[in-house]
Design a protein around this motif. Sequence first.
Motif, short mmCIF file in Angstrom:
data_model
loop_
_atom_site.label_atom_id
_atom_site.label_comp_id
_atom_site.label_asym_id
_atom_site.label_seq_id
_atom_site.Cartn_x
_atom_site.Cartn_y
_atom_site.Cartn_z
N ARG A 8 27.86 -39.64 55.60
CA ARG A 8 26.86 -39.00 54.74
C ARG A 8 25.50 -39.29 55.37
O ARG A 8 25.20 -40.44 55.71
CB ARG A 8 26.93 -39.56 53.34
N ILE A 9 24.68 -38.25 55.51
CA ILE A 9 23.33 -38.40 56.07
C ILE A 9 22.35 -38.17 54.94
O ILE A 9 22.36 -37.11 54.31
CB ILE A 9 23.10 -37.41 57.22
N ILE A 10 21.49 -39.17 54.69
CA ILE A 10 20.57 -39.14 53.55
C ILE A 10 19.14 -39.30 54.03
O ILE A 10 18.85 -40.13 54.91
CB ILE A 10 20.91 -40.29 52.57
N VAL A 17 20.55 -35.80 49.96
CA VAL A 17 21.69 -35.79 50.89
C VAL A 17 21.55 -34.58 51.80
O VAL A 17 21.52 -33.45 51.34
CB VAL A 17 23.04 -35.77 50.14
N ILE A 18 21.45 -34.84 53.09
CA ILE A 18 21.30 -33.79 54.09
C ILE A 18 22.67 -33.20 54.43
O ILE A 18 22.84 -31.99 54.48
CB ILE A 18 20.63 -34.32 55.38
N ALA A 19 23.64 -34.07 54.69
CA ALA A 19 24.97 -33.61 55.11
C ALA A 19 26.02 -34.64 54.72
O ALA A 19 25.72 -35.83 54.57
CB ALA A 19 25.00 -33.38 56.61
N GLU A 20 27.24 -34.12 54.59
CA GLU A 20 28.38 -35.00 54.32
C GLU A 20 29.63 -34.34 54.86
O GLU A 20 29.86 -33.15 54.61
CB GLU A 20 28.51 -35.21 52.81
N LYS A 40 29.30 -25.81 56.46
CA LYS A 40 30.09 -26.29 55.33
C LYS A 40 29.79 -27.75 54.97
O LYS A 40 30.07 -28.18 53.87
CB LYS A 40 31.59 -26.10 55.58
N CYS A 41 29.21 -28.50 55.89
CA CYS A 41 28.87 -29.91 55.64
C CYS A 41 27.40 -30.10 55.24
O CYS A 41 27.02 -31.19 54.83
CB CYS A 41 29.17 -30.75 56.88
N LEU A 42 26.61 -29.07 55.36
CA LEU A 42 25.20 -29.15 54.99
C LEU A 42 25.09 -29.19 53.47
O LEU A 42 25.61 -28.31 52.78
CB LEU A 42 24.46 -27.94 55.56
N LYS A 43 24.46 -30.21 52.92
CA LYS A 43 24.39 -30.39 51.47
C LYS A 43 23.02 -30.11 50.88
O LYS A 43 22.83 -30.21 49.69
CB LYS A 43 24.81 -31.82 51.09
N VAL A 107 22.46 -43.08 57.79
CA VAL A 107 23.81 -42.58 58.00
C VAL A 107 24.78 -43.58 57.42
O VAL A 107 24.80 -44.74 57.85
CB VAL A 107 24.10 -42.34 59.50
N GLN A 108 25.56 -43.15 56.43
CA GLN A 108 26.54 -44.03 55.76
C GLN A 108 27.94 -43.57 56.11
O GLN A 108 28.23 -42.39 56.10
CB GLN A 108 26.39 -43.96 54.25
N GLU A 109 28.81 -44.54 56.38
CA GLU A 109 30.23 -44.23 56.54
C GLU A 109 30.82 -44.16 55.14
O GLU A 109 30.55 -45.01 54.30
CB GLU A 109 30.92 -45.30 57.36
N ILE A 110 31.62 -43.13 54.87
CA ILE A 110 32.23 -42.96 53.56
C ILE A 110 33.74 -42.80 53.70
O ILE A 110 34.24 -42.45 54.77
CB ILE A 110 31.63 -41.76 52.79
#
Length: 111
Positions: A8-10, A17-20, A40-43, A107-110
């Motif tokens: 997840r990019i914040i 949230v930019i992307a996940e 599809k990942c752009l939030k 950048v978070q690992e989820i």
Amino acid sequence: MRSAKSIRIIHQPSGEVIAEGRLGLWDITPFEGNYYISRKCLKTEYLRPNWVPGLCVYKFLYVWLDLRLPNGMREPFVGWMYWLPNPLLPFIAFRPAVPAVSPSLVVQEIG
């Protein structure tokens, strides 16, 4: 076999949230210290071109993107998008991109 890592990019100052999505060619592609984000990942819907062009000698022509939030907060030059990309690098074409390391992004690992 291990499943692909998701991230997840914040935008840290706003929490936007930019992307996940999963790391990989079809979702969020890591390339040269950057993340190229599939639609599809752009939030967020708040990444906007600022029409300042850039040129990479081998990836070709891009425009910078600003994050413009409804509350008036703005983060200039947070990312970019290749509008005239090198045809040998189709995974960067027309995808918003952000640096993997930035003072304003986390950048978070989820999962």
